[in-house]
Design an enzyme around this catalytic site. Structure first.
Site, PDB file in Angstrom:
ATOM      1  N   ASP A 212       0.846  -1.193   0.000  1.00 50.22           N
ATOM      2  CA  ASP A 212       0.000   0.000   0.000  1.00 50.22           C
ATOM      3  C   ASP A 212       0.880   1.240   0.000  1.00 50.22           C
ATOM      4  OD1 ASP A 212      -2.330   1.476   0.033  1.00 50.22           O
ATOM      5  OD2 ASP A 212      -2.465   1.475   2.221  1.00 50.22           O
ATOM      6  N   HIS A 219      -3.366  13.822   1.688  1.00 45.76           N
ATOM      7  CA  HIS A 219      -3.514  12.839   2.762  1.00 45.76           C
ATOM      8  C   HIS A 219      -2.246  12.809   3.632  1.00 45.76           C
ATOM      9  CE1 HIS A 219      -4.740   9.227   4.846  1.00 45.76           C
ATOM     10  NE2 HIS A 219      -3.643   8.602   4.467  1.00 45.76           N
ATOM     11  N   ARG A 228       1.686  14.007  13.812  1.00 44.08           N
ATOM     12  CA  ARG A 228       3.036  14.471  14.140  1.00 44.08           C
ATOM     13  C   ARG A 228       3.129  15.973  14.418  1.00 44.08           C
ATOM     14  NH1 ARG A 228       3.259  10.267  10.685  1.00 44.08           N
ATOM     15  NH2 ARG A 228       2.847  11.511   8.838  1.00 44.08           N
ATOM     16  N   GLU A 285     -10.491   3.808   4.272  1.00 49.63           N
ATOM     17  CA  GLU A 285      -9.597   4.616   3.434  1.00 49.63           C
ATOM     18  C   GLU A 285     -10.006   4.434   1.984  1.00 49.63           C
ATOM     19  OE1 GLU A 285      -5.420   5.374   5.799  1.00 49.63           O
ATOM     20  OE2 GLU A 285      -5.525   3.637   4.494  1.00 49.63           O
ATOM     21  N   GLU A 287      -9.368   4.223  -1.584  1.00 50.93           N
ATOM     22  CA  GLU A 287      -8.172   3.961  -2.387  1.00 50.93           C
ATOM     23  C   GLU A 287      -8.554   3.272  -3.686  1.00 50.93           C
ATOM     24  OE1 GLU A 287      -4.634   2.434  -0.708  1.00 50.93           O
ATOM     25  OE2 GLU A 287      -5.167   2.939   1.357  1.00 50.93           O
ATOM     26  N   ASP A 319      -8.894   0.349   2.433  1.00 51.12           N
ATOM     27  CA  ASP A 319      -7.883  -0.120   3.388  1.00 51.12           C
ATOM     28  C   ASP A 319      -8.398   0.224   4.793  1.00 51.12           C
ATOM     29  OD1 ASP A 319      -5.557  -0.889   4.679  1.00 51.12           O
ATOM     30  OD2 ASP A 319      -4.467   0.939   4.171  1.00 51.12           O
ATOM     31  N   ARG A 323      -7.491   3.373  13.769  1.00 55.76           N
ATOM     32  CA  ARG A 323      -6.549   4.484  14.011  1.00 55.76           C
ATOM     33  C   ARG A 323      -5.931   4.444  15.397  1.00 55.76           C
ATOM     34  NH1 ARG A 323      -5.380   5.652   8.957  1.00 55.76           N
ATOM     35  NH2 ARG A 323      -7.152   6.413   7.774  1.00 55.76           N
ATOM     36  N   GLN A 326      -3.280   1.682  15.195  1.00 53.71           N
ATOM     37  CA  GLN A 326      -2.212   2.176  14.304  1.00 53.71           C
ATOM     38  C   GLN A 326      -1.321   3.204  15.005  1.00 53.71           C
ATOM     39  OE1 GLN A 326      -3.797   4.072  10.775  1.00 53.71           O
ATOM     40  NE2 GLN A 326      -1.825   4.883  10.143  1.00 53.71           N
ATOM     41  N   TYR A 330       2.692   1.859  15.308  1.00 55.04           N
ATOM     42  CA  TYR A 330       3.385   1.965  14.020  1.00 55.04           C
ATOM     43  C   TYR A 330       4.718   2.704  14.047  1.00 55.04           C
ATOM     44  CZ  TYR A 330       1.957   6.682  12.475  1.00 55.04           C
ATOM     45  OH  TYR A 330       1.807   8.023  12.315  1.00 55.04           O
ATOM     46  N   LYS A 339      -4.047  -2.354  10.354  1.00 57.30           N
ATOM     47  CA  LYS A 339      -4.540  -2.384   8.977  1.00 57.30           C
ATOM     48  C   LYS A 339      -4.656  -3.796   8.398  1.00 57.30           C
ATOM     49  CE  LYS A 339      -2.954   2.237   7.700  1.00 57.30           C
ATOM     50  NZ  LYS A 339      -3.985   2.803   6.826  1.00 57.30           N
ATOM     51  N   THR A 343      -8.985  -5.809   4.105  1.00 61.95           N
ATOM     52  CA  THR A 343      -8.875  -4.816   3.028  1.00 61.95           C
ATOM     53  C   THR A 343      -9.862  -5.281   1.962  1.00 61.95           C
ATOM     54  OG1 THR A 343      -6.530  -4.520   3.522  1.00 61.95           O
ATOM     55  CG2 THR A 343      -7.279  -3.739   1.371  1.00 61.95           C
ATOM     56  N   THR A 436      -4.478   6.440   0.339  1.00 63.84           N
ATOM     57  CA  THR A 436      -5.748   7.160   0.462  1.00 63.84           C
ATOM     58  C   THR A 436      -5.775   8.338  -0.508  1.00 63.84           C
ATOM     59  OG1 THR A 436      -5.684   6.569   2.775  1.00 63.84           O
ATOM     60  CG2 THR A 436      -7.262   8.270   2.156  1.00 63.84           C
ATOM     61  N   GLU A 450      -9.284  12.207   8.564  1.00 64.93           N
ATOM     62  CA  GLU A 450      -9.176  13.579   8.064  1.00 64.93           C
ATOM     63  C   GLU A 450     -10.510  14.322   8.139  1.00 64.93           C
ATOM     64  OE1 GLU A 450      -6.655  13.752   4.211  1.00 64.93           O
ATOM     65  OE2 GLU A 450      -7.158  11.644   4.480  1.00 64.93           O
TER      66      GLU A 450
HETATM   67  O1  LIG Z   1       0.855   9.364   7.898  1.00 67.90           O
HETATM   68  C1  LIG Z   1       0.580   8.469   8.669  1.00 67.90           C
HETATM   69  O2  LIG Z   1       1.065   8.446   9.788  1.00 67.90           O
HETATM   70  C2  LIG Z   1      -0.339   7.370   8.340  1.00 67.90           C
HETATM   71  C3  LIG Z   1      -0.837   7.198   7.144  1.00 67.90           C
HETATM   72  C4  LIG Z   1      -1.773   6.153   6.835  1.00 67.90           C
HETATM   73  O3  LIG Z   1      -2.445   5.515   7.630  1.00 67.90           O
HETATM   74  C5  LIG Z   1      -1.970   5.974   5.446  1.00 67.90           C
HETATM   75  C6  LIG Z   1      -1.751   4.666   4.762  1.00 67.90           C
HETATM   76  O4  LIG Z   1      -2.247   3.559   4.997  1.00 67.90           O
HETATM   77  C7  LIG Z   1      -1.276   4.936   3.396  1.00 67.90           C
HETATM   78  C8  LIG Z   1      -2.345   5.632   2.657  1.00 67.90           C
HETATM   79  O5  LIG Z   1      -3.465   5.116   2.638  1.00 67.90           O
HETATM   80  O6  LIG Z   1      -2.099   6.690   2.048  1.00 67.90           O
HETATM   81 CA   LIG Z   2      -3.917   2.908   3.124  1.00 62.82          CA
HETATM   82 MG   LIG Z   3      -5.749  -2.850   4.910  1.00 56.73          MG
END
Ligand SMILES: O=C(O)/C=C/C(=O)CC(=O)CC(=O)O
Ligand SMILES: [Ca+2]
Ligand SMILES: [Mg+2]
Length: 502
Positions: A212, A219, A228, A285, A287, A319, A323, A326, A330, A339, A343, A436, A450
């Protein structure tokens, strides 16, 4: 140039016979006697052309000398006359004769329930195994292949673009209003043309690997701001390479499959420890995903300018993302259990050939990508995308966002070339998610993270509202390209959230 098609045709504007060469999906007029001012005013159309005795649907743009049709002009190509099928295709149908997307279906019980390949036309599915058995795939590459007697499309994908073109030409001819072979054969029609509401669609491909990407700048920026903070929302590497994570192929499911709310460790708030339980921040998401064709040998990267020959087509994809799981798990290795629980993809793969009239310029990339990512022709597609939510007990579904594939910064071909640049091999049926697809406006954001800014505001959904998905919510993604008098659509990609295990 590999897979080049050359033919002569008739220029409707200059009224002269012209030599045409197809180059990577574009049409080059090699006739010397065509004046340039005619190009600016209009783009020619006409189909089908005869090449090697196959009806071949093509469009030519009238250019003098040997200039390529530029991408802005490609959008004008869609104003060409619609082809007509003897199968009824309602004006709002996604599945015109210009589309002919591929899927795997089964029909009825017993022997006839064997999964097999089909293409969608109007409200029908054309059974490709029946068409092949009837000897109607008479081109050199497909007549003796058993690729349409398989329970997935991988064998057909492996054959590559020449076979895909041969199949498309054969099917467009067979389904056209001027062609008697199927139209006038009642018993074959009954066997091969099945009402879509009588078939069950299955996963169209055996997916060995799924990756992905993260290719929408909007996004990336919004996730950066949310997760962040405002200092550096988009990491500097993002503008130099298509970022991705390796996804989980085993949990990819076909549209219509329920999604069980995942359980896991949620992000702690303040000084509290992480919690365990059903996700409290379940999201979709929006996509799309590219389906890989022949692929490459281990150690041999695919050149970005040849990458299109390795993409069979595109599906809609959701996807699903937890959250809270994640956000906690992550750092530093990327998404994992947040994730990998599901899917969803749509059942019909729309080919790049069908999307060609909807090609448009990809955004200008600054800084310029490194040479291995620099494309001679850098294109996106004008595909309108929409997400609806249907809450439990509601008759209706409600639109929560509208976006477009053309918001992607990194193209499908750059994603594919980058994936192989280290020598990694892609195989037929591998799936490459775009990431996304968020647009610049808040109404075009591609996920609830978002749209509700991580649950800090409510998003109206009919008479109710959402921060994240609730049990019983069905999420329905749709995508369509609108031509002049016909559509090339993707149908829908849907899934309903069911309660987590106790
Ligand atoms: O920027 C992040 O911390 C997280 C991003 C995502 O969760 C996005 C991901 O799965 C990729 C995407 O769908 O663009
Ligand atoms: Ca994604
Ligand atoms: Mg997925």
């Amino acid at each position: 140039m590999k897979n080049q098609v050359q033919f002569s045709s008739f220029c409707l504007i200059c009224k002269k016979k012209v030599q045409v060469t197809e180059l990577g999906g574009f049409f080059l007029c090699t006739s010397k006697n065509v004046r340039s001012h005619q190009v600016k005013e209009s783009v020619l159309g006409g189909a089908p052309f005869a090449i090697n005795n196959n009806a071949y649907s093509a469009l030519i743009s009238c250019l003098y000398s040997s200039e390529l049709v530029s991408l802005p002009k490609a959008s004008a190509l869609r104003s060409t006359m619609a082809l007509k099928s003897f199968v009824e295709v309602k004006p709002d149908s996604h599945f015109s004769i210009h589309n002919l997307p591929y899927g795997i279906f089964k029909h009825g019980g017993g022997d006839t329930a064997t999964p097999r390949p089909g293409v969608a036309i109007g409200d029908y599915v054309l059974d490709l195994s029946a068409i092949h058995s009837a000897g109607l795939f008479d081109g050199p590459l497909l007549c003796s292949s058993d690729c349409f007697h398989q329970s997935n499309l991988n064998k057909f994908l492996e054959l590559g673009r020449p076979a895909w073109k041969e199949a498309r030409a054969t099917l467009q001819k067979l389904l056209s209003v001027d062609e008697p072979a199927l139209q006038n054969n009642a018993s074959l029609r009954q066997k091969a043309l099945l009402p879509m509401d009588e078939v069950e669609m299955l996963l169209p491909i055996a997916i060995g690997d799924y990756t992905d990407f993260f290719s929408s700048m909007h996004h990336a920026k919004n996730c950066g701001l949310i997760f962040r903070g405002p200092e550096n929302p988009v990491n500097p590497n993002w503008f130099h390479l298509p970022i991705a994570y390796h996804g989980r192929a085993s949990s990819i499911v076909i549209s219509g499959t329920d999604i069980i709310r995942p359980r896991g460790q949620g992000h702690p708030s303040g000084n509290s420890p992480p919690y365990f339980g059903p996700s409290r921040k379940l999201d979709f998401e929006l996509e799309m995903a590219a389906v890989v064709g022949p692929g490459n040998e281990l150690g041999k990267p695919i050149d970005v300018n040849e990458a299109a020959d390795h993409i069979f087509g595109v599906v809609l994809m959701n996807d699903w993302s937890a959250r809270d799981i994640q956000a906690w798990e992550y750092v530093p290795l990327g998404p994992f259990l947040g994730k990998s629980f599901g899917t969803t993809i749509s059942p019909w793969i729309v080919t790049l050939d069908a999307l060609q009239p909807f090609a448009c310029d990809a955004p200008n990339q600054i800084p310029q990508p490194l040479p291995y990512l620099a494309e001679k022709i850098s294109k996106n597609y004008d595909i309108s995308l929409e997400v609806q939510i249907k809450p439990a007990g509601e008759e209706k579904s409600f639109t929560v966002t509208r976006s477009n594939f053309n918001h992607l910064y990194w193209t499908l071909t750059q994603q594919l070339a980058h994936h192989t640049i280290n020598g990694c091999n892609l195989r037929p049926g591998d799936l490459l998610g775009t990431g996304t697809i968020s647009g610049p406006e808040s109404e075009s954001y591609g996920c609830l993270l978002e749209l509700t800014w991580n649950g800090t505001k409510e998003l109206p959904v009919g008479k109710t509202s959402r921060k994240f998905l609730e049990d019983g919510d069905e999420v329905i993604i749709s995508g369509i390209c609108k031509g002049n008098g016909y559509n090339v659509g993707f149908g829908t990609c849907s899934g309903k959230i069911v309660p987590s295990l106790p």
